[in-house]
Design an enzyme around this catalytic site. Structure first.
Site, PDB file in Angstrom:
ATOM      1  N   ASP A   1       4.205   1.093  -0.089  1.00 16.13           N
ATOM      2  CA  ASP A   1       3.506   1.460  -1.194  1.00 16.13           C
ATOM      3  C   ASP A   1       2.411   2.988  -0.812  1.00 16.13           C
ATOM      4  O   ASP A   1       1.188   2.975  -2.402  1.00 16.13           O
ATOM      5  CB  ASP A   1       3.313   0.784  -2.529  1.00 16.13           C
ATOM      6  CG  ASP A   1       4.626  -0.401  -3.080  1.00 16.13           C
ATOM      7  OD1 ASP A   1       6.060   0.290  -1.884  1.00 16.13           O
ATOM      8  OD2 ASP A   1       4.137  -1.225  -3.832  1.00 16.13           O
TER       9      ASP A   1
ATOM     10  N   ASP B   1       5.282 -10.458  -7.668  1.00 17.09           N
ATOM     11  CA  ASP B   1       5.264  -9.057  -7.659  1.00 17.09           C
ATOM     12  C   ASP B   1       3.941  -8.610  -8.495  1.00 17.09           C
ATOM     13  O   ASP B   1       3.130  -8.133  -8.569  1.00 17.09           O
ATOM     14  CB  ASP B   1       6.067  -8.347  -8.067  1.00 17.09           C
ATOM     15  CG  ASP B   1       7.403  -8.966  -6.541  1.00 17.09           C
ATOM     16  OD1 ASP B   1       7.286  -8.686  -5.830  1.00 17.09           O
ATOM     17  OD2 ASP B   1       8.387  -8.868  -7.358  1.00 17.09           O
TER      18      ASP B   1
HETATM   19  C1  BGC Z   1       0.282  -8.622  -3.523  1.00 17.22           C
HETATM   20  C2  BGC Z   1      -1.045  -8.638  -2.204  1.00 17.22           C
HETATM   21  C3  BGC Z   1       0.366 -10.034  -1.879  1.00 17.22           C
HETATM   22  C4  BGC Z   1       1.763 -10.139  -1.158  1.00 17.22           C
HETATM   23  C5  BGC Z   1       2.345 -10.908  -1.129  1.00 17.22           C
HETATM   24  C6  BGC Z   1       1.675  -8.332  -3.252  1.00 17.22           C
HETATM   25  O1  BGC Z   1       2.251  -7.765  -4.183  1.00 17.22           O
HETATM   26  O2  BGC Z   1      -0.635  -7.277  -3.767  1.00 17.22           O
HETATM   27  O3  BGC Z   1      -2.187  -9.634  -2.629  1.00 17.22           O
HETATM   28  O4  BGC Z   1      -0.415 -10.442  -0.389  1.00 17.22           O
HETATM   29  O5  BGC Z   1       1.583  -8.908  -2.607  1.00 17.22           O
HETATM   30  O6  BGC Z   1       2.805 -11.736  -1.895  1.00 17.22           O
END
Ligand code: BGC
Length: 593
Positions: free
Chosen positions: A313, A532
């Protein structure tokens, strides 16, 4: 990466010579020092099969004293024959197979492992061998203290292996090259690292053990995660070094890390904002990338293929969510203007790419983001610019990943992208309507932008299964165009711009190598069950914001066409465990569990 055919081309060798070895029976017994504690464990698996062919993978682990050389023996029960091998010198005499070390992988410490593989043929039944010996000692998984009884006073075996070399010495296969030499596709021919922290969470949910042994990526989502964090939402106590050590212990051939901590992270959304402000590029370099590189460059981990997924992203946002677009955000404008996304990615590639056993895949969004003509080419060109920034060059790039942590369907079996169908609200003039066709086409465009022709793509299939009772079983051919497309699509989202904890989603294809032309692997990069973003505001000290795209009551914004979000309620902050989501993902898995 690549075209599946190139791997096959490279796998030529070598064992034709074997029969001339004349190894009569089980004569390969090597001298052991008196009172040595030798020991081994072997995991044999068939990783693919077709007609009368199959691919075998063998992980040999040393659980006893260090080896300076090794010699594996086993027998086939059904007349199988080895056609070609790699990561060891294969020979076969009758049913008996011998695999000797290559010059570069003979030395194996206690706890270390080697991973030869081969292509074999069979004529019907293909039972896996179950008993193995290394250097004449049966592999029981435990050390055996021995004065070899077959030997004389010095422990020499009475029956010696023949010394006649094969007339054509087998050569190693580049699919698993020696340390310091990269292979074409790091996912091929080996087992992926299973993150024990994710596995434990998955097994805490009823039915989770059906999928908990799949490899998922380890997200290094903040500086503290390098050493391990206890008590943060998404990480546990294991840091980078712990995961690498555990990967060696598991006998894994590859491990996947997500490098995810750019300054001004996630500029078009709030749920995954990070700890570094937009100008903190120096901290990114010295406190984040440099220490990760130091661990990855440790010689203890040279036998692992270390895969880095670079900055989800980030760069595509600088094409689509900036000034001049209805979707612009102030933070994306800032990150475009200050160059810190481009420079951060360039620095990560240069630093991590200098380590001989790493493989770098850069994030390339997904079809519902850059599949439109305005975005497709410019994103490829920007990725090429970043790959050359900060002293990096394109050779540091193994490939690209699409659909990371997203929900786009791998294929839409009941919809063809025709000029007419492109006019539907769902496709909305996009050139693509699924990830597989998009990833393959984008690979071609990236090569045009200057990347090597052997780059390979990854597709995150962790949550794009869209199975369950709502999945259509054929095309709808009556009604308006939108009714037909909406009735035919397997992706059940309200809009392709929806990205947070999507209701109705399921686990997608299990991770596997070389699934389609140009695709290195289907991977589970987003660990299924990790949120998410929170569905209501939850104060936290991890920099995570509240993005209303995770709120099921929100009516949307320009980036999702002002539609409802389709997010599940009750979600914790991003990265935190969300059991209800994991249950739903298993329930709607496609292929079904
Ligand atoms: C989060 C991270 C996390 C990752 C995997 C991302 O959306 O910001 O903190 O490690 O997802 O779950």
């Amino acid at each position: 990466m690549r075209l599946v055919s190139s791997r096959t081309r490279k796998q030529r060798i070598a064992i034709g010579a074997v029969a001339v070895l004349g190894l009569g029976g089980l004569s390969v017994i090597q001298a052991l020092p008196a009172s040595a504690a030798a020991g081994c464990s072997v995991t044999y698996s068939v990783t693919g099969s077709w007609n009368n062919g199959f691919q075998g993978n063998i992980v040999i682990r040393n659980v006893g004293d260090a080896w300076s050389s090794w010699n594996l023996t086993f027998s086939f029960a059904n007349g199988q024959t080895v056609q070609q091998g790699w990561g060891g010198r294969f020979s076969q005499s009758g049913t008996q197979v011998t695999v000797a070390n290559e010059s570069w992988n003979g030395s194996v410490p206690n706890g270390g492992s080697v991973n030869p593989g081969f292509i074999g043929s069979h004529s019907g039944t293909n039972t896996n061998p179950t008993s193995f010996a290394v250097n004449g000692v049966a592999c029981t998984g435990a050390p055996v203290t021995s004065n070899p009884t077959t030997g004389g006073p010095t422990g020499n075996p009475t029956t010696r292996p023949p010394t006649t070399p094969p007339t054509t010495p087998p050569t190693s296969n580049p699919t698993t090259g020696p340390p310091g030499q990269r292979v074409d596709n790091p996912y091929a021919g080996g087992r992926g690292y299973v993150n024990p922290e994710w596995k434990a969470k998955a097994e805490g949910v009823s039915g989770g053990s059906r999928v908990s042994s799949n490899p998922t990526a380890v997200w290094i989502d903040r500086i503290a995660a390098i050493e391990g964090t206890d008590g943060s939402s998404s990480n546990g106590p294991m840091g980078v070094e712990d995961h690498l050590l555990e990967a060696i212990r598991q006998g894994a051939s590859y491990i996947q890390f997500v490098i995810y901590n750019l300054p001004g992270r996630d500029c078009a959304a709030l749920a995954s904002n990070g700890e570094l402000g937009p100008t903190e590029i120096d901290r990114y370099k010295t406190e984040y990338i440099d220490p990760i590189a130091a661990y990855q460059n440790d010689s203890r981990f040279r036998s692992l293929r270390i895969i880095n997924i670079i900055e989800i992203d980030s760069l595509p946002n600088l094409i689509t969510n900036v000034s001049g677009r209805a979707t612009e955000t102030a933070m994306c404008n800032t990150m475009k203007a200050n160059g810190n996304y481009v420079n951060g990615v360039g620095y990560a590639l240069a630093k991590l790419g200098a380590i001989p056993n790493t493989y770098q895949y850069i994030d390339a969004a997904h079809h519902g983001w850059i599949g439109w003509d305005d975005n497709f080419g410019p994103t490829a060109e920007l990725l090429a610019t970043a790959a050359r920034a900060q002293g990096s060059n394109i050779a540091n790039v193994t490939g690209f990943i699409t659909n990371t942590a997203n929900y786009s369907a791998l294929q839409e079996p009941y919809i063809t992208v025709t000029e007419q169908n492109r006019q539907s609200k769902w496709i909305d003039w996009n050139r693509y309507n699924d990830e597989l066709s998009f990833a393959q086409a984008f690979r071609t465009r990236l090569v045009q932008a200057g990347f090597p022709s052997n780059i390979g793509m990854l597709i995150d299939t962790s949550r794009n299964g869209w199975g369950g009772s709502a999945r259509p079983t054929g095309p709808v051919t009556t009604g308006t165009l939108d009714e037909q497309i909406n009735g035919s699509r397997i992706d059940r989202r309200i809009h392709k711009g929806n990205w947070c904890n999507q209701s109705g989603a399921g686990l997608g294809e299990r991770p596997r190598a070389n699934p389609a032309t140009g695709i290195d692997a289907y991977v589970w990069v987003k660990p299924p069950g990790e949120s998410d973003g929170s569905s209501t505001e939850i104060p936290n000290n991890e920099g995570k914001g509240f993005d209303r795209m995770c709120d099921p009551t929100y009516g949307g914004n320009a980036r999702n066409g002002n539609n409802a979000t389709g997010a599940l309620s009750g979600a914790p902050i991003s990265g935190a465990w969300f059991s209800a989501q994991f249950s739903q993902l298993m329930q709607n898995a496609y292929p079904a569990l």
